[in-house]
Enzyme design. Structure first.
Site, PDB file in Angstrom:
ATOM      1  N   SER A 292      76.791  36.955  59.022  1.00 54.61           N
ATOM      2  CA  SER A 292      76.142  35.649  58.917  1.00 54.61           C
ATOM      3  C   SER A 292      76.080  34.935  60.256  1.00 54.61           C
ATOM      4  CB  SER A 292      76.892  34.778  57.909  1.00 54.61           C
ATOM      5  OG  SER A 292      76.979  35.420  56.659  1.00 54.61           O
TER       6      SER A 292
ATOM      7  N   GLY B 162      81.143  27.247  70.581  1.00 54.23           N
ATOM      8  CA  GLY B 162      81.901  26.150  71.190  1.00 54.23           C
ATOM      9  C   GLY B 162      83.197  25.712  70.553  1.00 54.23           C
TER      10      GLY B 162
ATOM     11  N   LEU C 225      71.402  31.988  73.726  1.00 51.98           N
ATOM     12  CA  LEU C 225      71.963  30.746  74.232  1.00 51.98           C
ATOM     13  C   LEU C 225      72.824  30.953  75.473  1.00 51.98           C
ATOM     14  CD1 LEU C 225      72.434  27.744  73.615  1.00 51.98           C
ATOM     15  CD2 LEU C 225      74.431  28.431  72.316  1.00 51.98           C
TER      16      LEU C 225
ATOM     17  N   ARG D 225      72.666  16.088  66.497  1.00 52.06           N
ATOM     18  CA  ARG D 225      74.004  16.583  66.168  1.00 52.06           C
ATOM     19  C   ARG D 225      74.885  16.694  67.406  1.00 52.06           C
ATOM     20  NH1 ARG D 225      76.630  21.376  66.508  1.00 52.06           N
ATOM     21  NH2 ARG D 225      74.825  22.611  67.162  1.00 52.06           N
TER      22      ARG D 225
ATOM     23  N   ARG E  34      72.257  17.137  75.880  1.00 48.65           N
ATOM     24  CA  ARG E  34      71.286  18.194  75.618  1.00 48.65           C
ATOM     25  C   ARG E  34      69.853  17.709  75.537  1.00 48.65           C
ATOM     26  NH1 ARG E  34      74.204  21.630  70.809  1.00 48.65           N
ATOM     27  NH2 ARG E  34      76.019  22.241  72.020  1.00 48.65           N
TER      28      ARG E  34
ATOM     29  N   HIS F  28      67.475  25.065  68.359  1.00 48.81           N
ATOM     30  CA  HIS F  28      68.870  25.484  68.232  1.00 48.81           C
ATOM     31  C   HIS F  28      69.488  25.125  66.894  1.00 48.81           C
ATOM     32  CE1 HIS F  28      72.861  26.571  69.394  1.00 48.81           C
ATOM     33  NE2 HIS F  28      73.307  25.330  69.347  1.00 48.81           N
ATOM     34  N   TYR F  29      69.160  23.961  66.373  1.00 45.28           N
ATOM     35  CA  TYR F  29      69.811  23.486  65.151  1.00 45.28           C
ATOM     36  C   TYR F  29      68.843  22.617  64.369  1.00 45.28           C
ATOM     37  CZ  TYR F  29      73.244  21.322  62.085  1.00 45.28           C
ATOM     38  OH  TYR F  29      73.948  20.909  60.980  1.00 45.28           O
TER      39      TYR F  29
ATOM     40  N   PHE G  47      83.860  17.953  74.569  1.00 45.52           N
ATOM     41  CA  PHE G  47      82.531  18.434  74.236  1.00 45.52           C
ATOM     42  C   PHE G  47      81.563  17.282  74.363  1.00 45.52           C
ATOM     43  CE2 PHE G  47      81.772  22.659  73.410  1.00 45.52           C
ATOM     44  CZ  PHE G  47      80.713  22.883  72.533  1.00 45.52           C
TER      45      PHE G  47
ATOM     46  N   GLN H 224      66.912  20.101  66.739  1.00 43.71           N
ATOM     47  CA  GLN H 224      67.611  20.003  68.018  1.00 43.71           C
ATOM     48  C   GLN H 224      67.251  21.180  68.914  1.00 43.71           C
ATOM     49  OE1 GLN H 224      72.066  20.605  68.445  1.00 43.71           O
ATOM     50  NE2 GLN H 224      71.931  18.430  68.921  1.00 43.71           N
TER      51      GLN H 224
END
Lengths: 324, 295, 557
Positions: C40, C47, C238, C372, C272, C337-338, C113, C226
């Site tokens: 999955s 991260g 990535l 996010r 980002r 990406h998301y 982060f 995103q």
């Protein structure tokens, strides 16, 4: 980024057992930059030339473990295999499904034998109900304890090691490199309380069938080094439990054998390893060998400086210590 | 060139023909073999499994013996090569080094890590070179198809051994070609012979040996050649057992590396110890004609 | 026909956590997955996972960071619940066996982060997702449930106003089957593959989101997509922020360090969306390399530093792009990406359809609102996976028997069989590629109303052509040509919802940037976009944002 395309001839294993009686190799041709991963090339073949070619793939970045296959005889992840070096060495790219597992169709294999060996080593924490984990916070674990896992947490269960393993090929009793590397991971986990039982079980469940040929370590795309962890398991088993199996008996016998003369006493080793019944069964073969190679019967001379060897054994073997 | 000769246990005992052939070839190609009667067993992989640090210490002592004479160490066994090279690698880890140094100190031995470990195969292909070797050939092995069988520990684990490619080497095949024979490529050439589990589960070891022999045969090999006497035991001394497992004869002669070289350089079968093999080498010898040295 | 109390579709972190909760509640659980669970996409997350646990940190700070990060579109009540669950969730995963990186004192290691005021991201080297996925899979292995491995979902069946089960096909044998279930939990992950340039795996085709949508469930905030600024050119693999964290520099085709123009203080370490917009602008204004792409340079850091601290990135570049970052610049472009949007759910994972639940990236609670934060998505899978599993179990206790009728199965089967029986038609690959080109080119970081309209028209045309999609492969065994066709249909539905939402939202917020409406408009637009499937495409409506304590402020870092 401007890399000239190279001509890339592919020969891909095709087989649909439901409709065909035998496998065949189908040829495809593409012109591609040499750094192109094999998976990208295969997907291009599917998209442009033949949507009936089937395979497993998902992440294309060597983390999901789906796309392991045999590329020019080597077990590899397709997404991590650039076509350039393969073409340079072989002039073509032969793509086949992984070995040691039945073919479902084309490059897709039935992985149940692999998964069941993994499950058999009980790959989950076994804990003692009388020693519950700290409530509301993590079990403490130092960086040194994390270091002991070595690279085993990197395993993505791709089965390339299993596909490459000659012991798996030869003996259904062998758990295979991945299952053993997983077992190692649990044996060194400070949260697991079943270390001794695990080591005891695996000795009779095929640990000592590992050939230490290191083909698994070569095949592994994530540098897990399964053969080195299997070696560690063997040593841990010997230290913890002594000779419980032919394999541990032989390793201990060999070590003790060398101590006497500094070099191997072949005849004595045979006697030390086999039980009397097994020895008897070996007599015909023994006779065959002795006829051609009579030296086998003679004990070797002691090496010069044997006392140095003996001293090393005293210091490093007689005292019971954990390995560094 | 002058080297510390590390024959390993089997070459001094049941595999004596390997030692005979090595000495014969060394004289011919100009390698001076210096014997050391104080070398001990490399551990063969088994001592490593029983007590790893002891194994490293024993091999550190072996390496130190060669170091004291300022000589590199020449091996004739893939397994010895692997064990000695791995000892060097493990000795680079501070924890291992300090423990081993401590033990060696008590026997008055110092390991410096300056000795290189080289297998005869590497010396022949890299230092003497296949071209120079070809010039020494007196009896080209024309017509003989040979499947090289490297032996795992000569090649792997590749990160530590840092020798030829672990899965696609070609040094031995280059050598075979230089001797006038035809190298045969087959998957089994870099695989295992089964020896390590011969005493653990013999039928499985036999099956593995059978697989590689049959693979060589299927690709046209008249004979196999190996740089490891342990592989030789599995493939030659136990070939009859391999035949039982697969249910038919295999008839595959197996040469030690220096025996093949010796044949091409003009040695007789007796000088090379060929009669000691359990699988007769006659069929291969017939392919290359008379075994007598040409005038 | 097979039947279960709870059927979870998707076996990544969210799906497995939901299954665990339902099994522990004593129910008969089935799990359907198009991949083996360990394959999955959860496993690709690198991260870390956020949890405010240390003495200097506080849950309130985590909540505030998340609310602000969402550009005030996140539901604050849900976010409060989410952040409070974080600590216990991480501890639970550690107890299950996850091997985390550790601090010297034996506690969980943490690192800083993006967008957060405190280093609270707990991690396992650079493979946190894999570590969590392995541990959960291994722990779940001791539980009893039925796994339908390599089964492709084709529809969710709703009748009499409630969920009855699903229809799927068994890829290995090619059989279509209905599975009855009182409660269905969708945890099938995102639909990143509607874009060509995406960091997502090939399997991320939004099957569960589309099935829920077709079954009548509302989707929420789908236009919020995103983008990650640095994905490898070509593969879009990535290249993590860590590269810039270590000192990597972005340069355009003129050799300029262009971030000095967009974020003069933090330069390449801006957040980002800021960096993504910067790169896009450079390229649009003609200062990118032909491709297009820009350069990420690490050479000045030296071989030693690159190979020790950026090992993974080094391997990626060498293996997947044929570039050695020690000596060469890395070609990068922003990539999808998301997905902040997804199936609309409550904090308990309930969708708008009784008996249908959702969790993970397939769902939208909403925690992430318009944007996010890193480290919150791994957390989301586990927190809401558990909630959805518990809610599904509770629902089952009161729900009547569920069945999928023979006709429902027949209709589905016929629809799919027809694809294989056509003598000519459209290739799923062609339709997919054209959709991806439209999304990449017209529905990216900067959204222009005319381009969005073009995109909508393109997607609608593709929808029409999809009626004649043709499956060439006639085999019953592992027919991924059929899978491709089914996935393409799902993605076309979702692409349309994304574009429609983007057209309607006339403001810029978080990851959604309109060139004609560059400012955030709280007066009119602090609300969620809800999409329901209508006969002519998505019908949009709006829902209020949950508010507890934090007044919307300008989002400045």
């Amino acid at each position: 980024m401007a890399e000239a395309n190279v001509a890339a001839p592919f020969e891909v294993f095709r087989f649909d057992p439901a409709h065909e009686s035998a496998p065949r190799y189908q040829r495809y041709h593409l012109d591609l930059p040499p750094h192109t991963p094999l998976l990208t090339a295969l997907l291009q073949i599917r998209a442009e030339q033949d949507p009936t070619l089937t395979m497993r793939y998902s992440c294309r970045s060597a983390i999901c473990g789906s796309c392991a296959m045999v590329v020019n005889s080597k077990s590899r992840l397709a997404c991590q295999t650039p076509i350039g070096p393969e073409l340079e060495r072989h002039g073509r790219i032969v793509v086949e499904p992984m070995r040691n597992m039945p073919v479902l169709r084309d490059l897709v294999v039935e992985m149940t034998p692999f998964w069941s060996r993994y499950k058999k080593v009980e790959p989950h924490l076994i804990t003692d109900p009388t020693q519950p984990m700290p409530e509301g916070r993590e079990n403490p674990m130092t960086p040194a304890q994390v270091e002991r896992f070595k690279e085993t947490p990197r395993c993505i269960a791709c089965a390339a090691c299993y596909s490459a393993c000659p012991a798996v090929e030869a003996d259904a009793q062998f758990p295979g490199p991945m299952a053993l590397a997983k077992l190692y991971r649990f044996v060194v986990d400070p949260r697991d309380t079943a270390h001794q039982e695990r080591l005891l079980r695996i000795q009779t469940d095929g640990l000592w069938l590992c050939l230490r040929c290191h083909l698994c370590t070569e095949a592994c795309p994530k540098d897990v080094e399964p053969s080195l962890r299997i070696r560690d398991l063997k040593e841990m088993a010997v230290r913890a439990q002594g000779a419980t199996d032919n394999g541990s008996r032989h390793a201990i016998a060999f070590k003790d054998n060398i101590r006497e003369r500094g070099i191997l006493n072949e005849m004595k080793l045979v006697r030390q390893t086999y039980s009397p019944g097994q020895l008897l069964a070996q007599v015909p073969q023994g006779l065959k060998i002795v006829r051609k190679k009579p030296e086998v019967l003679k004990s070797p001379h002691r090496i010069e400086g044997h006392d140095e060897v003996e001293k090393l054994y005293e210091i490093l073997d007689d005292a019971t210590e954990d390995p560094p | 060139m002058k080297v510390a000769y590390y024959p390993g246990c089997v070459a001094q005992e049941s595999g004596k023909e390997l030692d005979m052939a090595t000495r014969w070839v060394a004289r011919r190609v100009g390698i001076e073999l210096v014997d050391f009667p104080n070398f001990s067993c490399c551990g063969s992989g088994f001592v490593d499994e029983a007590n790893s640090v002891l194994n490293v210490a024993l091999n550190a002592r072996n390496l130190a013996i060669a170091e004291r004479s300022n000589l590199d160490l020449l091996t004739v066994c893939s397994t010895c090569t692997g064990m000695l090279k791995l000892a060097n690698v493990r000795l680079a880890e501070p924890a291992v080094r300090s423990r081993v140094d401590g033990a060696l100190g008590q026997i008055g031995v110092t390991y410096r890590g300056t000795t290189k470990v080289k297998h005869l195969l590497e010396v022949l292909t890299d230092e003497i070179g296949t071209a120079a070797l070809a010039k020494l050939v007196r009896r080209p092995l024309t017509g003989l198809k040979v499947g090289a069988f490297y032996g795992c520990h000569l090649l792997r684990p590749s990160k530590e051994i840092r020798g030829e490619s672990a899965e696609e080497p070609h040094g031995f095949e280059d050598l075979i070609a230089a001797l006038g024979a035809t190298p045969v490529l087959y998957r089994g050439r870099v695989m295992c012979c089964g020896f390590p589990i011969l005493f653990v589960k013999e039928p499985t070891a036999n099956r593995i040996a059978a697989t590689q022999i049959e693979d060589a045969h299927a690709h046209g090999a008249d004979a196999m050649a190996t740089p490891c006497p342990l592989c030789h035991i599995s493939l030659d001394s136990y070939q009859n057992k391999a035949e039982k497992v697969v249910g038919h004869d295999l008839h595959m002669p197996v040469f030690h590396l220096p025996q093949l070289v010796g044949l091409a350089l003009g040695a007789t079968a007796e000088e090379l110890g060929l009669p000691r093999h359990l699988v007769a080498t006659d069929s291969a010898l017939q392919k290359i004609g008379s075994v007598a040295v040409p005038a | 026909m097979q039947r279960h109390d709870v059927l979870v579709v998707g076996a990544g972190l969210a799906g497995q956590r939901a299954a665990l909760a339902a099994v522990e509640a004593g129910l008969d659980v089935g799990v359907v997955s198009k991949l083996h669970p360990l394959r999955s996409h959860s496993g690709a997350a690198q991260g870390g996972i956020n949890a405010a646990v240390g003495k200097e940190d506080s849950v309130d700070t985590h909540i505030y960071d998340t609310v602000k990060g969402s550009d005030y579109l996140g539901d604050q009540d849900a976010i409060e619940f989410f952040c409070r669950e974080a600590g216990p969730t991480v501890v639970e995963m550690e107890h299950f066996g996850t091997i985390f990186s550790r601090a010297e004192d034996g506690s969980l290691a943490r690192r800083p982060f993006g967008g957060q005021g405190f280093p609270r991201t707990i991690y396992a080297a650079d493979r946190t997702g894999l570590a969590l996925l392995q541990a959960l899979y291994e722990h779940l292995g001791t539980a009893g449930f039925t796994l339908y491995e390599e089964w492709d979902l084709t529809s969710v069946v709703v009748r009499d106003g409630r969920t009855q089960g699903i229809v799927a096909f068994d890829r290995r044998h090619g059989d279509f089957a209905a599975i009855g279930a009182k409660a269905v939990v969708i945890a099938t992950g995102p639909a990143g593959r509607v874009y060509g340039r995406t960091t997502n795996a090939h399997s991320c085709t939004g099957d569960g989101i589309a099935a829920a949508y077709r079954a009548g469930a509302a989707l929420k905030d789908m236009e919020f997509v995103q983008f990650h600024p640095t994905a490898l050119l070509g593969s879009s693999i990535l290249i993590t922020e860590g590269a810039r964290g270590e000192g990597g520099i972005l340069k355009n085709a003129k050799g300029e360090r262009f971030m000095s123009r967009y974020a003069p203080h933090v330069l390449d370490l801006a957040s980002r969306d800021v960096v993504s917009r910067a790169i896009w602008t450079e390229v649009k204004e003609g200062r990118g390399f032909p491709g297009p792409y820009v350069h990420l340079e690490l050479m000045h850091l030296g071989r030693e530093r690159i190979e020790s601290r950026l090992q993974e990135i080094c391997d990626f570049c060498r293996t997947f792009a044929g570039v050695d970052p020690v000596t060469q610049p890395i070609p990068v472009m922003p990539a999808q990406h998301y997905m902040m949007g997804g199936i609309s759910t409550t904090v308990r994972g309930e969708t708008t359809v009784p008996g249908l639940f959702a969790a993970g990236e397939a769902a939208c609670v909403s925690i992430h609102g318009a944007n996010r934060l890193g480290g919150n998505s791994l957390l989301e899978t586990l927190v809401f996976g558990k909630q959805a599993g518990l809610a599904a179990a509770a629902y089952c206790a009161k729900a009547p028997e569920a069945t999928v009728g023979d006709t429902e199965l027949e209709t589905e089967t016929e629809r799919l069989r027809a694809m294989g029986e056509r003598k000519d038609g459209e290739s799923p690959e062609t339709l997919r590629t054209e959709m991806q080109a439209a999304m990449d080119g017209l529905v990216g970081i900067y959204r222009d109303p005319r381009e969005l309209d073009q995109a909508l028209a393109a997607v609608r045309r593709l929808h029409g052509r999809y009626d004649r999609v043709r499956v060439v492969d006639q085999s019953k065994v592992y027919n991924i040509n059929l899978t491709d066709a089914v996935e393409t249909g799902h993605m076309l539905d979702l692409a349309e919802v994304i574009v429609a939402g983007a057209i309607a939202r006339t403001e810029s917020r978080g990851a959604h940037t309109r060139v004609d409406f560059p400012k955030r408009d709280d007066m009119n637009w602090m609300r969620h976009t809800m999409a329901h499937r209508g006969p002519d495409g998505p019908r949009l409506s709006y829902a209020p944002v949950g508010y507890t304590r934090w007044e919307p402020k300008e989002r400045v870092y």
